[in-house]
Scaffold this motif. Sequence first.
Motif, mmCIF file in Angstrom:
data_model
loop_
_atom_site.group_PDB
_atom_site.id
_atom_site.type_symbol
_atom_site.label_atom_id
_atom_site.label_comp_id
_atom_site.label_asym_id
_atom_site.label_seq_id
_atom_site.Cartn_x
_atom_site.Cartn_y
_atom_site.Cartn_z
ATOM 1 N N GLY A 1 -7.639 3.900 8.912
ATOM 2 C CA GLY A 1 -8.069 5.284 8.768
ATOM 3 C C GLY A 1 -6.948 6.288 8.785
ATOM 4 O O GLY A 1 -7.199 7.507 8.802
ATOM 5 N N SER A 2 -5.686 5.858 8.815
ATOM 6 C CA SER A 2 -4.569 6.796 8.820
ATOM 7 C C SER A 2 -4.270 7.232 7.396
ATOM 8 O O SER A 2 -4.465 6.499 6.437
ATOM 9 C CB SER A 2 -3.343 6.122 9.433
ATOM 10 O OG SER A 2 -2.212 6.968 9.305
ATOM 11 N N HIS A 3 -3.765 8.452 7.265
ATOM 12 C CA HIS A 3 -3.446 8.971 5.932
ATOM 13 C C HIS A 3 -1.971 9.301 5.812
ATOM 14 O O HIS A 3 -1.589 10.166 5.015
ATOM 15 C CB HIS A 3 -4.288 10.236 5.654
ATOM 16 C CG HIS A 3 -5.761 9.950 5.691
ATOM 17 N ND1 HIS A 3 -6.438 9.258 4.717
ATOM 18 C CD2 HIS A 3 -6.682 10.279 6.642
ATOM 19 C CE1 HIS A 3 -7.717 9.167 5.034
ATOM 20 N NE2 HIS A 3 -7.900 9.794 6.226
ATOM 21 N N ASP B 1 -0.751 -2.022 5.518
ATOM 22 C CA ASP B 1 -1.139 -0.709 4.984
ATOM 23 C C ASP B 1 -1.899 0.037 6.079
ATOM 24 O O ASP B 1 -2.823 -0.521 6.694
ATOM 25 C CB ASP B 1 -2.016 -0.900 3.749
ATOM 26 C CG ASP B 1 -2.183 0.407 2.971
ATOM 27 O OD1 ASP B 1 -2.112 1.478 3.590
ATOM 28 O OD2 ASP B 1 -2.392 0.310 1.746
ATOM 29 N N ASP B 2 -1.511 1.323 6.333
ATOM 30 C CA ASP B 2 -2.168 2.070 7.394
ATOM 31 C C ASP B 2 -3.523 2.628 6.980
ATOM 32 O O ASP B 2 -4.261 3.169 7.799
ATOM 33 C CB ASP B 2 -1.263 3.202 7.883
ATOM 34 C CG ASP B 2 -0.986 4.229 6.786
ATOM 35 O OD1 ASP B 2 -1.318 3.923 5.601
ATOM 36 O OD2 ASP B 2 -0.469 5.295 7.091
ATOM 37 N N HIS B 3 -3.887 2.519 5.712
ATOM 38 C CA HIS B 3 -5.196 3.011 5.288
ATOM 39 C C HIS B 3 -6.336 2.206 5.889
ATOM 40 O O HIS B 3 -7.459 2.695 6.001
ATOM 41 C CB HIS B 3 -5.302 2.975 3.756
ATOM 42 C CG HIS B 3 -4.406 3.982 3.083
ATOM 43 N ND1 HIS B 3 -3.097 3.717 2.751
ATOM 44 C CD2 HIS B 3 -4.638 5.275 2.690
ATOM 45 C CE1 HIS B 3 -2.561 4.780 2.177
ATOM 46 N NE2 HIS B 3 -3.484 5.754 2.119
ATOM 47 N N PHE B 4 -6.077 0.948 6.276
ATOM 48 C CA PHE B 4 -7.138 0.110 6.826
ATOM 49 C C PHE B 4 -7.627 0.625 8.184
ATOM 50 O O PHE B 4 -8.727 0.285 8.614
ATOM 51 C CB PHE B 4 -6.643 -1.336 6.971
ATOM 52 C CG PHE B 4 -6.421 -2.009 5.648
ATOM 53 C CD1 PHE B 4 -7.489 -2.350 4.838
ATOM 54 C CD2 PHE B 4 -5.138 -2.291 5.207
ATOM 55 C CE1 PHE B 4 -7.283 -2.982 3.625
ATOM 56 C CE2 PHE B 4 -4.920 -2.906 4.005
ATOM 57 C CZ PHE B 4 -5.997 -3.247 3.193
ATOM 58 N N GLY C 1 0.246 7.151 4.848
ATOM 59 C CA GLY C 1 0.711 6.504 3.616
ATOM 60 C C GLY C 1 1.832 5.508 3.849
ATOM 61 O O GLY C 1 2.743 5.383 3.021
ATOM 62 N N TYR C 2 1.764 4.792 4.979
ATOM 63 C CA TYR C 2 2.792 3.793 5.305
ATOM 64 C C TYR C 2 2.332 2.424 4.804
ATOM 65 O O TYR C 2 1.314 1.910 5.242
ATOM 66 C CB TYR C 2 3.025 3.765 6.820
ATOM 67 C CG TYR C 2 4.188 2.889 7.224
ATOM 68 C CD1 TYR C 2 5.474 3.408 7.324
ATOM 69 C CD2 TYR C 2 3.986 1.536 7.503
ATOM 70 C CE1 TYR C 2 6.520 2.599 7.693
ATOM 71 C CE2 TYR C 2 5.029 0.730 7.861
ATOM 72 C CZ TYR C 2 6.308 1.264 7.958
ATOM 73 O OH TYR C 2 7.354 0.460 8.312
ATOM 74 N N THR C 3 3.080 1.833 3.868
ATOM 75 C CA THR C 3 2.749 0.519 3.294
ATOM 76 C C THR C 3 4.010 -0.344 3.271
ATOM 77 O O THR C 3 5.084 0.155 2.934
ATOM 78 C CB THR C 3 2.209 0.660 1.861
ATOM 79 O OG1 THR C 3 1.069 1.529 1.892
ATOM 80 C CG2 THR C 3 1.792 -0.697 1.305
ATOM 81 N N GLN D 1 6.853 4.766 2.377
ATOM 82 C CA GLN D 1 6.485 5.770 3.361
ATOM 83 C C GLN D 1 6.942 7.137 2.848
ATOM 84 O O GLN D 1 7.977 7.234 2.171
ATOM 85 C CB GLN D 1 7.136 5.465 4.718
ATOM 86 C CG GLN D 1 6.670 6.389 5.829
ATOM 87 C CD GLN D 1 7.316 6.040 7.160
ATOM 88 O OE1 GLN D 1 8.217 5.210 7.181
ATOM 89 N NE2 GLN D 1 6.867 6.664 8.221
ATOM 90 N N TYR D 2 6.236 8.155 3.204
ATOM 91 C CA TYR D 2 6.528 9.490 2.697
ATOM 92 C C TYR D 2 7.939 9.904 3.070
ATOM 93 O O TYR D 2 8.302 9.936 4.240
ATOM 94 C CB TYR D 2 5.511 10.503 3.254
ATOM 95 C CG TYR D 2 5.754 11.911 2.803
ATOM 96 C CD1 TYR D 2 5.516 12.283 1.471
ATOM 97 C CD2 TYR D 2 6.219 12.870 3.696
ATOM 98 C CE1 TYR D 2 5.738 13.587 1.048
ATOM 99 C CE2 TYR D 2 6.436 14.177 3.281
ATOM 100 C CZ TYR D 2 6.196 14.526 1.949
ATOM 101 O OH TYR D 2 6.423 15.815 1.535
#
Length: 371
Positions: free
Chosen positions: A43-45, A38-41, A47-49, A238-239
């Motif tokens: 600090g990216s927003h 997950d890219d949230h770890f 939304g790639y999981t 992913q978006y």
Amino acid sequence: MDPSRKSISTDALSARKRASAARSWFPDGPTVSGLYMDDHFIGSHVGYTTYQGQISVPLWLPGQGSATEEAALADEKVAAHQQQVQKLTVAVHVLDLASEGAVLSARISNQEIVSDVLGRTMSDVERALHAGEVSNTDYEATVTEKEDVDGTLAESRQRLENIRAELESLTGTDTLPDLSGIDGRGLGPVGSQLDPEHDPRVQLAESALKQAQASYSVARHSYMPNPSLGVILSRQEQYQSPWDTQIGVEFQVPLPSEARNVPMVMKEVQAVGRAERDVTQAHRQIKAEYRQLHNQLTTSTQILQHARQLRVHSDRRAADLAEAWQVGEIPVIEYLRARRTALTAAERYAQADIVMRATIARMILMSGNIP
């Protein structure tokens, strides 16, 4: 009652189950693995999981499964022959105890008879001493002979009790097996069966060789780690991604390595070499033992014949000298020597008789006829 038999039975059961397990489709259990990113770890927003799961199973190498099964079956045969060897070992041990106990029983019986005779002789000598017919030296010699026989009798009884105790630990009873019914008639069917190739100790050595060869075959067929085949399921969130779910196949093949294979194979080669040595030694030892048994049977038969004649003539001489001493023709010391010689002859006869019967019994045991 032999505790080792239960242990050997457990080994046989274990080998049988391992042979059954070697028939399975896979040499080991499946492996399950998972992955989450997950890219949230960071600090990216964006939304790639990513979610990913995988299950894979190892595969048998060519011939590895059948070689493993044969190795387990070879272990089971070794356990079966170990059972036979252990049974023979216990039977021979019981026979040795029975032989020694029979010799001691006969010795005790002879010593008790001589002790009673010497007791009466000592009473006669004591009366003669009081009457002035014999010297104090004759009386002391009679007492010494009586005490020596009684002391030996006590030692024999103690040794017999020790044998009974050891026999009870093996069989659950302290009753000595009767060897008197064993004679040459039992050798009729044994002659054709007394073959080193049929001896369980030789069969155990040969089965151990087959076991080592089977283990060597497993090592040869395990020339590399087992490959694995698996299925991968991946989901990507992913978006606006058009490929959010994927499924695939994974195949891993570890490459062979001499650093791994050579020590493993050479270890089994050494085991095969030791097993071949044990087979050769077992054949030589059993063949020599059978030859010794045949020679011992011939010799013990001859010794028994001489011992029988010696006992008969010694008993007659002791009886004649007893009468001669009673009438005052010879000193008591001569009679005591004759009685001692007769006792020794009786013990030699009893021992020769038991040795002959025990030899026959051992040959019967070696032929596989274990009661």
